[in-house]
Design a protein around this motif. Structure first.
Motif, PDB file in Angstrom:
ATOM      1  N   SER A 199       0.874  -0.850  -0.159  1.00 46.08           N
ATOM      2  CA  SER A 199       0.330  -0.439  -0.035  1.00 46.08           C
ATOM      3  C   SER A 199       1.325   1.383  -0.476  1.00 46.08           C
ATOM      4  CB  SER A 199      -0.951   0.542   1.571  1.00 46.08           C
ATOM      5  OG  SER A 199      -1.507  -1.363   1.118  1.00 46.08           O
ATOM      6  N   THR A 200       1.117   2.221  -0.652  1.00 52.00           N
ATOM      7  CA  THR A 200       1.598   3.395  -0.752  1.00 52.00           C
ATOM      8  C   THR A 200       0.022   4.320   0.265  1.00 52.00           C
ATOM      9  OG1 THR A 200       1.666   2.871  -2.251  1.00 52.00           O
ATOM     10  CG2 THR A 200       1.820   5.614  -2.017  1.00 52.00           C
ATOM     11  N   SER A 201       0.686   5.037   0.848  1.00 51.01           N
ATOM     12  CA  SER A 201       0.137   5.813   1.198  1.00 51.01           C
ATOM     13  C   SER A 201       0.155   7.419   0.861  1.00 51.01           C
ATOM     14  CB  SER A 201       1.080   6.387   3.529  1.00 51.01           C
ATOM     15  OG  SER A 201       2.218   7.031   2.608  1.00 51.01           O
ATOM     16  N   LYS A 202      -1.092   8.272   1.487  1.00 50.45           N
ATOM     17  CA  LYS A 202      -1.413   9.739   1.102  1.00 50.45           C
ATOM     18  C   LYS A 202      -0.022  11.036   1.054  1.00 50.45           C
ATOM     19  CE  LYS A 202      -4.883  13.684   1.064  1.00 50.45           C
ATOM     20  NZ  LYS A 202      -3.962  14.397   1.216  1.00 50.45           N
ATOM     21  N   GLY A 203       0.406   9.797   2.398  1.00 53.78           N
ATOM     22  CA  GLY A 203       1.705  11.065   2.980  1.00 53.78           C
ATOM     23  C   GLY A 203       2.622  11.163   1.521  1.00 53.78           C
ATOM     24  N   SER A 204       3.382   9.543   1.314  1.00 48.66           N
ATOM     25  CA  SER A 204       3.910  10.101   0.441  1.00 48.66           C
ATOM     26  C   SER A 204       3.627  10.234  -0.973  1.00 48.66           C
ATOM     27  CB  SER A 204       4.654   8.799  -0.218  1.00 48.66           C
ATOM     28  OG  SER A 204       4.999   7.225   0.772  1.00 48.66           O
ATOM     29  N   VAL A 205       2.959  10.520  -1.869  1.00 48.57           N
ATOM     30  CA  VAL A 205       2.337  11.337  -2.444  1.00 48.57           C
ATOM     31  C   VAL A 205       2.569  12.505  -2.221  1.00 48.57           C
ATOM     32  CG1 VAL A 205       0.273  11.793  -4.376  1.00 48.57           C
ATOM     33  CG2 VAL A 205       0.898   9.425  -4.044  1.00 48.57           C
ATOM     34  N   ASP A 206       1.532  13.302  -0.448  1.00 46.04           N
ATOM     35  CA  ASP A 206       1.350  14.532  -0.721  1.00 46.04           C
ATOM     36  C   ASP A 206       3.167  15.530  -0.891  1.00 46.04           C
ATOM     37  OD1 ASP A 206      -0.918  14.446  -0.587  1.00 46.04           O
ATOM     38  OD2 ASP A 206      -0.749  14.549   1.488  1.00 46.04           O
ATOM     39  N   VAL A 207       4.157  14.279  -0.490  1.00 48.81           N
ATOM     40  CA  VAL A 207       5.207  14.824  -0.062  1.00 48.81           C
ATOM     41  C   VAL A 207       6.036  15.396  -1.709  1.00 48.81           C
ATOM     42  CG1 VAL A 207       7.646  13.964   0.209  1.00 48.81           C
ATOM     43  CG2 VAL A 207       6.087  13.662   1.818  1.00 48.81           C
ATOM     44  N   LEU A 208       5.548  14.348  -2.506  1.00 54.76           N
ATOM     45  CA  LEU A 208       6.436  14.440  -3.666  1.00 54.76           C
ATOM     46  C   LEU A 208       5.318  15.404  -4.133  1.00 54.76           C
ATOM     47  CD1 LEU A 208       6.407  11.143  -4.879  1.00 54.76           C
ATOM     48  CD2 LEU A 208       7.859  12.059  -4.424  1.00 54.76           C
ATOM     49  N   LEU A 209       4.254  16.112  -4.510  1.00 58.47           N
ATOM     50  CA  LEU A 209       3.250  17.152  -4.596  1.00 58.47           C
ATOM     51  C   LEU A 209       4.007  18.029  -3.727  1.00 58.47           C
ATOM     52  CD1 LEU A 209      -0.450  15.638  -4.988  1.00 58.47           C
ATOM     53  CD2 LEU A 209       1.371  16.234  -6.597  1.00 58.47           C
ATOM     54  N   GLU A 210       4.117  18.203  -2.518  1.00 58.08           N
ATOM     55  CA  GLU A 210       4.608  19.897  -2.274  1.00 58.08           C
ATOM     56  C   GLU A 210       6.460  19.806  -2.708  1.00 58.08           C
ATOM     57  OE1 GLU A 210       5.018  19.136   1.745  1.00 58.08           O
ATOM     58  OE2 GLU A 210       2.826  18.433   2.028  1.00 58.08           O
ATOM     59  N   THR A 211       7.677  18.697  -3.266  1.00 55.56           N
ATOM     60  CA  THR A 211       8.450  19.158  -3.538  1.00 55.56           C
ATOM     61  C   THR A 211       8.557  19.661  -5.564  1.00 55.56           C
ATOM     62  OG1 THR A 211       8.903  16.559  -4.818  1.00 55.56           O
ATOM     63  CG2 THR A 211       9.353  17.232  -2.222  1.00 55.56           C
ATOM     64  N   GLY A 212       6.966  19.797  -5.628  1.00 50.26           N
ATOM     65  CA  GLY A 212       6.606  19.986  -7.186  1.00 50.26           C
ATOM     66  C   GLY A 212       6.766  19.249  -8.494  1.00 50.26           C
ATOM     67  N   TRP A 213       7.747  17.984  -7.885  1.00 43.49           N
ATOM     68  CA  TRP A 213       8.362  16.852  -8.685  1.00 43.49           C
ATOM     69  C   TRP A 213       7.451  16.452  -9.323  1.00 43.49           C
ATOM     70  CZ3 TRP A 213      13.105  14.962  -5.352  1.00 43.49           C
ATOM     71  CH2 TRP A 213      14.132  15.480  -5.109  1.00 43.49           C
ATOM     72  N   ILE A 214       6.290  16.540  -8.790  1.00 44.86           N
ATOM     73  CA  ILE A 214       4.944  15.491  -9.646  1.00 44.86           C
ATOM     74  C   ILE A 214       3.553  16.032  -9.462  1.00 44.86           C
ATOM     75  CG2 ILE A 214       5.880  12.744  -8.741  1.00 44.86           C
ATOM     76  CD1 ILE A 214       3.476  12.740  -7.442  1.00 44.86           C
ATOM     77  N   ARG A 215       2.607  16.446 -10.538  1.00 47.84           N
ATOM     78  CA  ARG A 215       0.870  16.654 -10.570  1.00 47.84           C
ATOM     79  C   ARG A 215       0.619  16.059 -10.794  1.00 47.84           C
ATOM     80  NH1 ARG A 215      -0.316  17.597 -15.764  1.00 47.84           N
ATOM     81  NH2 ARG A 215       1.147  17.241 -17.614  1.00 47.84           N
ATOM     82  N   MET A 216      -0.814  16.173 -10.425  1.00 45.29           N
ATOM     83  CA  MET A 216      -2.230  15.895 -10.523  1.00 45.29           C
ATOM     84  C   MET A 216      -2.220  15.729 -12.673  1.00 45.29           C
ATOM     85  SD  MET A 216      -3.964  15.916  -7.649  1.00 45.29           S
ATOM     86  CE  MET A 216      -4.600  18.157  -7.663  1.00 45.29           C
ATOM     87  N   ARG A 217      -2.262  15.644 -13.343  1.00 40.85           N
ATOM     88  CA  ARG A 217      -2.668  15.352 -14.410  1.00 40.85           C
ATOM     89  C   ARG A 217      -3.373  15.095 -14.544  1.00 40.85           C
ATOM     90  NH1 ARG A 217       1.133  13.012 -18.606  1.00 40.85           N
ATOM     91  NH2 ARG A 217      -0.911  12.501 -19.540  1.00 40.85           N
ATOM     92  N   GLY A 218      -4.223  14.617 -14.722  1.00 42.70           N
ATOM     93  CA  GLY A 218      -6.177  14.049 -14.556  1.00 42.70           C
ATOM     94  C   GLY A 218      -6.624  12.891 -13.909  1.00 42.70           C
TER      95      GLY A 218
END
Length: 230
Positions: free
Chosen positions: A125-144
């Motif tokens: 399982s991948t925690s929401k926190g891991s995705v949030d951290v990557l969004l905060e760094t600006g390295w990933i984005r929500m595409r669609g």
């Protein structure tokens, strides 16, 4: 007649030098990589932008800073062989967890990808926190959102990701042999195992649809029906 030709050549040479000076100033002063299109709009009319960039690359090739292509744009960067001299200046504000790094790698190679698909690839399982951290760094984005039941959010990398890792494009991500040579793939590799090559097109695929208004306001994860398990 020969004098006229000489005058035209001199004018062309002066125009070329002026275009080089202007491009150099723009690239030096810009806080972010400059696209070829933006550079063309700001150079004198009729300037050969590709030639100007080639000349600047050649001029800086052996210097302490080099002109490099970053995500379809251009920027001055410290020469790779001198990067070690500046490492002590870098401030590490947050160290990514192993889960976040694995998530980032999966998004980079498999984008567009949903959290459920990330979990399937990782096997945990991948925690929401891991995705949030990557969004905060600006390295990933929500595409669609995926055109499947539940409309899960799809993720992809950003220009900031390419810039941070010094990649001109996603197609320059290391392949199977490079990862093996770097010691990142060890042990027995299954027959037929392949590292996917992501495309550099930011446009939504046929399997994606645009984000909702709430997503654009930053509530995409709250609306995402995927589980937020650890």
């Amino acid at each position: 007649m020969s004098g006229t030709r000489a005058t035209i050549t001199d004018l062309a040479s002066r125009d070329r030098r002026e275009a080089l000076r202007i491009a150099e100033a723009i690239l030096f002063a810009s806080a972010a990589p400059v696209s070829t299109e933006d550079l063309a709009r700001r150079l004198p009319e009729g300037s050969d932008v590709a030639a100007v960039l080639r000349d600047l690359q050649a001029a800086y090739a052996g210097r302490g800073v080099n002109l490099v292509r970053v995500a379809e744009a251009w920027a001055f960067r410290t020469a790779e062989d001198l990067a070690y001299l500046l490492r002590h200046e870098a401030v590490e504000t947050r160290k990514l967890s192993r889960a976040a790094l694995e998530t980032l790698a999966i998004i980079a190679y498999h984008q567009p990808v949903t959290r459920a698909e990330i979990e399937e690839i990782r096997g945990v399982s991948t925690s929401k926190g891991s995705v949030d951290v990557l969004l905060e760094t600006g390295w990933i984005r929500m595409r669609g959102r995926r055109r499947t039941p539940g409309r899960p959010v799809t993720y992809g990398t950003t220009v900031a990701f390419l810039e941070h890792f010094g990649l001109p494009a996603l197609s320059d991500l290391p392949g199977l042999e490079e990862l093996r040579g770097a010691g990142l793939l060890e042990g027995h590799i299954p027959v037929g195992f392949r590292i996917p090559v992501p495309g550099d097109d930011d446009a939504l695929t046929e399997e994606e649809e645009p984000l909702d208004e709430a997503d654009l306001l930053g509530y995409g994860e709250a609306l995402d029906p995927e589980p937020e398990a650890d």
